[in-house]
Design an enzyme around this catalytic site. Structure first.
Site, PDB file in Angstrom:
ATOM      1  N   TRP A   1     -69.640-103.827 -16.911  1.00 39.03           N
ATOM      2  CA  TRP A   1     -69.045-102.470 -16.945  1.00 39.03           C
ATOM      3  C   TRP A   1     -70.075-101.444 -16.480  1.00 39.03           C
ATOM      4  CZ3 TRP A   1     -64.362-100.447 -17.170  1.00 39.03           C
ATOM      5  CH2 TRP A   1     -63.323-101.157 -17.764  1.00 39.03           C
TER       6      TRP A   1
ATOM      7  N   GLU B   1     -69.999-106.301 -20.788  1.00 42.06           N
ATOM      8  CA  GLU B   1     -70.428-104.904 -20.989  1.00 42.06           C
ATOM      9  C   GLU B   1     -71.488-104.522 -19.957  1.00 42.06           C
ATOM     10  OE1 GLU B   1     -68.727-102.964 -22.866  1.00 42.06           O
ATOM     11  OE2 GLU B   1     -67.597-104.651 -23.666  1.00 42.06           O
TER      12      GLU B   1
ATOM     13  N   TRP C   1     -55.694 -77.615 -19.649  1.00 40.52           N
ATOM     14  CA  TRP C   1     -56.113 -77.948 -21.007  1.00 40.52           C
ATOM     15  C   TRP C   1     -56.124 -76.687 -21.865  1.00 40.52           C
ATOM     16  CZ3 TRP C   1     -56.217 -83.055 -21.402  1.00 40.52           C
ATOM     17  CH2 TRP C   1     -56.519 -83.820 -20.276  1.00 40.52           C
TER      18      TRP C   1
ATOM     19  N   ASN D   1     -70.095 -97.580 -29.684  1.00 39.87           N
ATOM     20  CA  ASN D   1     -69.089 -97.542 -28.603  1.00 39.87           C
ATOM     21  C   ASN D   1     -67.663 -97.301 -29.108  1.00 39.87           C
ATOM     22  OD1 ASN D   1     -68.192 -97.944 -25.803  1.00 39.87           O
ATOM     23  ND2 ASN D   1     -67.214 -99.767 -26.657  1.00 39.87           N
TER      24      ASN D   1
ATOM     25  N   TRP E   1     -65.707 -91.317 -20.353  1.00 44.08           N
ATOM     26  CA  TRP E   1     -64.858 -90.141 -20.606  1.00 44.08           C
ATOM     27  C   TRP E   1     -63.574 -90.200 -19.790  1.00 44.08           C
ATOM     28  CZ3 TRP E   1     -64.344 -86.705 -24.283  1.00 44.08           C
ATOM     29  CH2 TRP E   1     -65.374 -86.605 -25.214  1.00 44.08           C
TER      30      TRP E   1
ATOM     31  N   TRP F   1     -61.782 -83.038 -20.734  1.00 42.59           N
ATOM     32  CA  TRP F   1     -62.722 -84.140 -20.982  1.00 42.59           C
ATOM     33  C   TRP F   1     -64.133 -83.804 -20.523  1.00 42.59           C
ATOM     34  CZ3 TRP F   1     -64.914 -86.146 -16.503  1.00 42.59           C
ATOM     35  CH2 TRP F   1     -64.235 -85.885 -15.295  1.00 42.59           C
TER      36      TRP F   1
END
Ligand SMILES: Cc1cc2nc3c(=O)[nH]c(=O)nc-3n(C[C@H](O)[C@H](O)[C@H](O)COP(=O)(O)OP(=O)(O)OC[C@H]3O[C@@H](n4cnc5c(N)ncnc54)[C@H](O)[C@@H]3O)c2cc1C
Length: 473
Positions: A283, A280, A312, A347, A388, A365
């Protein structure tokens, strides 16, 4: 003109393991020139960046605490109340009138921050001073982890492999807290003193030693079970350190060094709690590396450019229902209410709510990215944008577009007893068994919301939208 060294604090609000502070102290000691610390609050720019008020408050509280911590080292911290990044330049213009400055900073990666820093660098260099920058937000600075061909990794797994190889080769270094400097008196121009915030972050300690203690305790007591506990929002199974990493009260190097001490070798065992927690943290670095390599991301462009062509639906009423936790999907509503109430979200829930906004409500988004930023105490551009774009299937290494979370089965899997839902959706607290995940089949609960969409229909529409855009690309 007298030489003055300045540590300009931004997202590195700590005294331990701070290469910037360490170098400035070393420089001062060597030259016998005075050192001051500087922080400039810029609420107008923070607002432009949608920074949550709770994060702004955390920063203000942390700066005041840092001031007392640095006073022990005989380093006065000047906390200035400014308004925007333009005004930051004016502070330095005032200072260079009286001093020849050497300013020590941690590099920031976002666009407006880079423009601000360029402006300050010019002011300093033009006046015979120095701007000394350190790339210390990550353990491996952006650009340092590359493929054999010298390219930036666009996929996480090989990035992680190479990142770990670099860790094994170089190890991780943490700087100690500097020793106190000799007392010196400096007369500085008068600036408006930084104001205190609204105290909305009061539940979060800003004492550096206490925060380091929380991190140590997590590595000692919880990291071993992280791989099994981390996906369940009702369990306190993650470190809750993101807010501190975002403003630099602790550093990633401190986390990794402590992990290596407490977890012994288990951080090297595939799929152990320690190894997954380290992932993590990797990341976190991956998204910062990507952001630096692809600055278009900072302009909110999707990594997969063809997805910019998606039209969208952007239904405002549906967006409002999502923001307020009134969608009729219990796990989504509980998660959004957690965010609104506490400024933090687990998360697993960030993934579920992001997927729901994009793939069930067909809302851009970027609307969700912005809303999260405006509420999160740990708001971090790279991680938020990365998260996102992952959920929206528009980013590097994103979820394939046909992977669409089913909010009800996610709820059954990750909140099996409905404990988390009960915490934030009191309307459903009396329901027993599986009904809490989907109360509508019983004819609904009067005080709760009806579902705003039909998941199966919305899913089908998402597949069509993406298939279309992929075809035309
Ligand atoms: C849509 C979405 C938005 C997100 N927005 C943010 C954000 O604004 N700020 C933020 O710090 N994280 C963000 N994340 C990542 C992650 O959800 C949080 O870092 C994590 O929930 C914080 O809790 P923790 O400190 O207990 O994490 P732990 O599970 O204990 O992880 C340790 C640390 O690793 C980092 N980390 C963990 N997961 C990720 C990840 N997926 N991406 C990047 N870094 C990670 C964080 O710094 C975290 O504190 C987002 C994820 C998604 C899916």
């Amino acid at each position: 003109m007298q030489q003055l060294n300045v540590v300009w604090f931004r997202n590195d609000l700590r005294a331990y393991d701070n290469a910037v502070l360490d170098s400035a102290v070393e420089h001062s000691t060597r030259n016998g020139s005075p050192l001051v610390a500087l922080f400039i609050a810029t609420p107008d720019s923070w607002q432009q960046h949608d920074m949550a008020l709770i994060k702004q408050d955390l920063i203000r509280r942390r700066v005041m605490q840092l001031k007392t911590e640095l006073a022990v080292l005989n380093i006065p911290l000047i906390a200035v109340e400014g308004n925007d990044y333009k005004q930051v330049g004016e502070v330095f213009v005032q200072l260079v009138k009286h001093y020849k400055l050497s300013v020590f900073v941690q590099r920031e990666y976002e666009l407006r921050e880079q423009l601000r820093d360029k402006q300050v660098e010019t002011i300093l260099v033009d006046s015979g001073g120095q701007y000394i920058e350190f790339d210390t937000q990550c353990i491996m600075p952006p650009g340092s982890v590359r493929t054999q061909q010298g390219d930036i990794y666009k996929v996480f797994t090989p990035f992680k492999r190479n990142w770990l190889a670099a860790l094994k080769q170089h190890g991780v270094r943490c700087y100690p807290k500097p020793k106190p400097l000799a007392i010196n008196t400096i007369v500085l121009p008068e600036f408006d003193e930084m104001q205190s915030g609204d105290n909305s972050s009061a539940a979060w300690s800003v004492d550096e030693v206490e925060v380091l203690g929380k991190m140590r305790q997590f590595c000692q007591e919880k990291v071993g079970a992280y791989h099994t506990a981390r996906d369940f929002p009702a369990i306190d199974g993650t470190s809750l350190l993101s807010a501190y990493l975002a403003i630099g009260v602790i550093s990633p190097a401190q986390c990794v060094a402590r992990l290596q001490i407490e977890a012994k070798d288990s951080w090297q065992s595939d799929k152990s709690g320690a190894e997954i927690w380290l992932s993590e943290l990797i990341w976190r670095e991956f998204y910062k590396h990507i952001l630096v390599a692809y600055p278009n991301l900072i302009k909110h462009k999707p990594f997969q450019s063809e997805t910019d062509g998606i039209r969208w639906s952007n239904n405002e009423a549906l967006f409002k229902a999502w923001c307020e936790g009134q969608t009729g999907f219990p796990i989504v509503d509980a998660a959004m209410r957690q965010l609104n109430k506490t400024g933090w979200m687990h998360n697993r829930l960030r993934m579920i709510t992001a997927s729901f906004l994009v793939k069930d409500l067909h809302i851009d988004w970027r609307w969700g990215e912005r809303y999260f930023m405006s509420k999160l105490i740990d708001g971090d551009f790279a991680a938020n944008n990365g998260g996102w774009q992952w959920a929206a299937s528009t980013g590097t290494d994103a979820a394939p577009y046909f992977r669409i979370f089913n909010p009800v089965s996610q709820s059954e899997k990750f909140d099996p007893q409905g404990e988390f839902i009960r915490l934030y959706v009191p309307e459903l607290s009396k329901l027993q068994g599986k009904a809490i995940h989907w109360p509508h089949s019983l004819g609904g609960v009067k005080s709760y919301f009806s579902p705003v969409v039909d998941h199966a229909t919305a899913r089908k529409h998402t597949l069509e939208i993406f298939a279309e855009v992929k075809k035309s690309a």
